[in-house]
Motif scaffolding. Sequence first.
Motif, short mmCIF file in Angstrom:
data_model
loop_
_atom_site.label_atom_id
_atom_site.label_comp_id
_atom_site.label_asym_id
_atom_site.label_seq_id
_atom_site.Cartn_x
_atom_site.Cartn_y
_atom_site.Cartn_z
N GLY A 144 -0.38 -1.58 -8.21
CA GLY A 144 0.94 -1.00 -7.90
C GLY A 144 0.80 0.02 -6.78
N MET B 78 -6.04 2.09 -1.26
CA MET B 78 -5.48 0.74 -1.24
C MET B 78 -5.49 0.23 0.20
SD MET B 78 -4.91 0.44 -4.41
CE MET B 78 -3.89 -0.99 -4.69
N ALA C 147 -0.39 3.31 -5.50
CA ALA C 147 -1.40 4.28 -5.94
C ALA C 147 -0.85 5.71 -5.89
CB ALA C 147 -2.65 4.15 -5.07
N ILE D 36 -0.81 -5.06 -2.69
CA ILE D 36 -1.98 -5.87 -3.01
C ILE D 36 -1.76 -6.52 -4.37
CG2 ILE D 36 -4.47 -5.85 -3.44
CD1 ILE D 36 -4.67 -3.39 -1.59
N GLY E 237 4.00 -6.08 1.04
CA GLY E 237 2.79 -5.39 1.49
C GLY E 237 1.96 -4.81 0.36
N1 URA Z 1 -0.48 0.91 -1.14
C1 URA Z 1 -0.45 0.98 -2.50
O1 URA Z 1 -0.38 2.06 -3.07
N2 URA Z 1 -0.53 -0.16 -3.19
C2 URA Z 1 -0.62 -1.37 -2.61
O2 URA Z 1 -0.68 -2.38 -3.31
C3 URA Z 1 -0.63 -1.43 -1.20
C4 URA Z 1 -0.56 -0.27 -0.49
#
Ligand code: URA
Length: 209
Positions: free
Chosen positions: A199, A133, A201, A194, A192
Amino acid sequence: MGRVHVLDHPLIQHKLTLIRDKNTGTKEFRELLEEVAMLMAYEITRDLPLEETVVETPLGPARSRVLSGRKLGVVPILRAGLGMVEGVLKLIPAARVGHIGLYRDPDTLQPVEYYCKLPTDVTERELIVIDPMLATGGSASAAIRFIKEKGARHIKLMCLIAAPEGVQRVQSDHPEVDLYTAAVDERLNDHGYIVPGLGDAGDRLYGTK
Ligand code: URA
C-alpha cells in the motif's frame, strides 16, 4: 552496471511479511520498518573496509580491527524514507543525515526538488539513499541525480520493496549505484502502486489517508 542485492535474511523476510499485512497497524508498522532497516543496514555495510589497530584490553594489547575509509551518510527521500532512518542510525550512529524532498510538476510531470539539505562534506561520504517503495523509480532516480549534482560520488540505494520497472530505471540512469531491497515484487498497477507491495508506505507509517 549497479548490482541488485535482494536481502533474503530470514529475519528481514519475516518482518517484511508482517509489514505487508493490511492488518498491521501504524504503531507496529513503524516499529517493524525501523527493525527491518537496522537489519538491512547490517547487510548493506558488509563491504566496508577495515584497518588493523591495537587496543589495550585489561589483560594487555590485542591486535584488532576498526572501520576505515569514507564516513557514512544517510539520505531519506521524504516522506516514507524517514521511517527507515532511525534503524540505520542504531547501527551507524555517527552517520550524518541529509534530507531530500521532491514533488511532481503537474504540467511537465518531472520531479522537482523542494527541499535538499545534505552534510557539508557530502563529496567525502558514502551515502545510503533511502526510498522504501521503488515504484517507477522516477523519484529515486531524480533524487540521486540531484545529490550527485551536489558532489556526492559514492551512493547506495536502500529500498524495502522494488518493482521491476524501478530497478530498471535506476540501473539505466545510475549504473554505478548498487541497489539493496528486501523484495522485488511483480509489477506496478495503473495508479503506480507496487503489487502486491504494502500500500502507501507514507500513509501506513504516519496513519494518514
Ligand atoms: N509508494 C508507496 O508508498 N507505495 C507504492 O506501492 C508505490 C509508491
